[in-house]
Design an enzyme around this catalytic site. Sequence first.
Site: not given
Ligand SMILES: NC(=O)C1=CN([C@@H]2O[C@H](COP(=O)(O)OP(=O)(O)OC[C@H]3O[C@@H](n4cnc5c(N)ncnc54)[C@H](O)[C@@H]3O)[C@@H](O)[C@H]2O)C=CC1
Ligand SMILES: O=C(O)[C@H]1O[C@H](OP(=O)(O)OP(=O)(O)OC[C@H]2O[C@@H](n3ccc(=O)[nH]c3=O)[C@H](O)[C@@H]2O)[C@H](O)[C@@H](O)[C@@H]1O
Length: 469
Positions: A16, A277, A280
């Site tokens: 993110v 996510c 979780k």
């Molecule tokens: N992965 C996704 O598609 C999405 C994730 N989110 C949310 O965004 C948040 C971050 O998710 P990701 O980016 O996927 O996690 P990630 O695990 O890829 O990245 C988090 C990073 O934060 C770093 N970190 C931890 N503590 C720190 C500190 N004190 N100072 C500096 N760096 C630090 C870690 O080393 C790690 O590289 C989570 O709360 C997740 O639920 C929201 C929308 C989409």
């Molecule tokens: O909070 C988050 O991390 C993100 O979680 C999801 O995004 P993401 O998990 O990256 O991907 P999705 O496209 O939502 O797919 C999630 C899972 O559902 C599955 N999926 C999705 C759509 C569908 O119709 N059917 C299905 O099985 C995908 O294959 C995948 O395993 C949400 O779509 C984002 O809006 C949100 O920001």
Amino acid sequence: MTTQVKKICCLGAGYVGGPTCAVIAYKCHDIDVTIVDLNEARIAAWNSDNLPIYEPGLDKIVFERRGKNLFFTTQVEQAVIEADLIFVSVNTPTKKSGLGAGFAADLAYVESATRQIANVAKSSKIVVEKSTVPCRTAESMRTILEANSNENIRFDILSNPEFLAEGTAINDLLSPDRVLIGGLQTPEGIRAQQALVEVYAHWVPTDRIITTNLWSSELSKLAANALLAQRISSINALSAICEATGADIDEVAYACGRDTRIGPKFLKASVGFGGSCFQKDILNLVYLSEQLNLPEVAAYWKQVVDLNDYQKKRFVSRIIKTLFNTITNKKIAVLGFAFKKDTGDTRESAAIALCKDFIQENAKVRIYDPKVSTEQIFMDLSTPGVDNLDALKKRVTIAKTAYEASEDADAIVIATEWDEFKELDFPKIYEKMHKPAFIFDGRLILDAENLRNIGFRVHTIGREDRDFY
Ligand SMILES: NC(=O)C1=CN([C@@H]2O[C@H](COP(=O)(O)OP(=O)(O)OC[C@H]3O[C@@H](n4cnc5c(N)ncnc54)[C@H](O)[C@@H]3O)[C@@H](O)[C@H]2O)C=CC1
Ligand SMILES: O=C(O)[C@H]1O[C@H](OP(=O)(O)OP(=O)(O)OC[C@H]2O[C@@H](n3ccc(=O)[nH]c3=O)[C@H](O)[C@@H]2O)[C@H](O)[C@@H](O)[C@@H]1O
């Protein structure tokens, strides 16, 4: 008067923090953006030609702005001191032990990032919660920060949850459906909210920037993910009925999705949703509901996750049953390991659960994924704290292509919907497989009729088995 943001710091260079802030730098040349992380290897990768995450379009944006107004560093302190707005984009995994284990979000990283800001800040900051957090986390952050503020320094807290999906992150960030910014509804809170609105307004139409109170913003993020995941569990529940009745889940989804009130998106049946996510965040909502003494609400949302687990188990059972009730020493080619196409991310991928079950049943598993590394696959399949790598390597091998994975296999299992799997030369694959050659399509991406004409026995999620043996 609105505060004008000139320097942004982002704590957390993950899936993110990295893409989100790279896009801000790309769209706002007047703002310096520094992304920091404690993980040196991750920062080194962000500064290299080989970025630490695969996301279509990300390279172009990073390479264009890096060194100009986009910087990656492990120098957290300096970046915090200089910034006037700080995104907290650290991980918030499900707690593994203690109170709320298995459900509640582990806020240790958010808290330590907040304390870091409090300890080093020498001027006022807007602190933005970007991580997905339980409702009212901003309040805890405010308490920590306010305990460290004085008449010369103030901290304003905003909630700005991220809605990007992996694989389409850059598009989602460049043209978001909406940007959500929650703030305290005080004059200072509204001023801080406005400062962040102006950052996004560089490229997002203002009617897509929603401002709310802090708690609505925090809850909306959990709610959006819960609603999306619920749609998938609903369609997957229907896929089980389709398999038992002869209805076709794609036809049912299409017919339902044509109702504009339902809409066509997120109705693709699958072997189960994955990703870091959905599970979780729902479990987090379940925990929140229980804490609020709303057990019926908690049970309602919990069922979305339970159904998802059931879908994975159901698929494995169908595979075993079809392969004459045993897969011991049979070769199963698993195509796809990422949790969805166009990402190398495997967190909570359905493929992990499937492969673990195949291993339990003593099958020989051959995995191919175009973007997931061998190390990552073995890490995901090994049991934490147990040194079983050698045993695992006797059961699991990694292939460089889908063709290599399928050679001598008894069955192919499609676990991720990578486009390249649709284009494979299936007659060539068929030739080299054990017969009868089975394909289990867990993503509904293959042309089953065509495959049957080649000679395959095809089993698809959400469709009745047409072959009887
Ligand atoms: N992965 C996704 O598609 C999405 C994730 N989110 C949310 O965004 C948040 C971050 O998710 P990701 O980016 O996927 O996690 P990630 O695990 O890829 O990245 C988090 C990073 O934060 C770093 N970190 C931890 N503590 C720190 C500190 N004190 N100072 C500096 N760096 C630090 C870690 O080393 C790690 O590289 C989570 O709360 C997740 O639920 C929201 C929308 C989409
Ligand atoms: O909070 C988050 O991390 C993100 O979680 C999801 O995004 P993401 O998990 O990256 O991907 P999705 O496209 O939502 O797919 C999630 C899972 O559902 C599955 N999926 C999705 C759509 C569908 O119709 N059917 C299905 O099985 C995908 O294959 C995948 O395993 C949400 O779509 C984002 O809006 C949100 O920001």
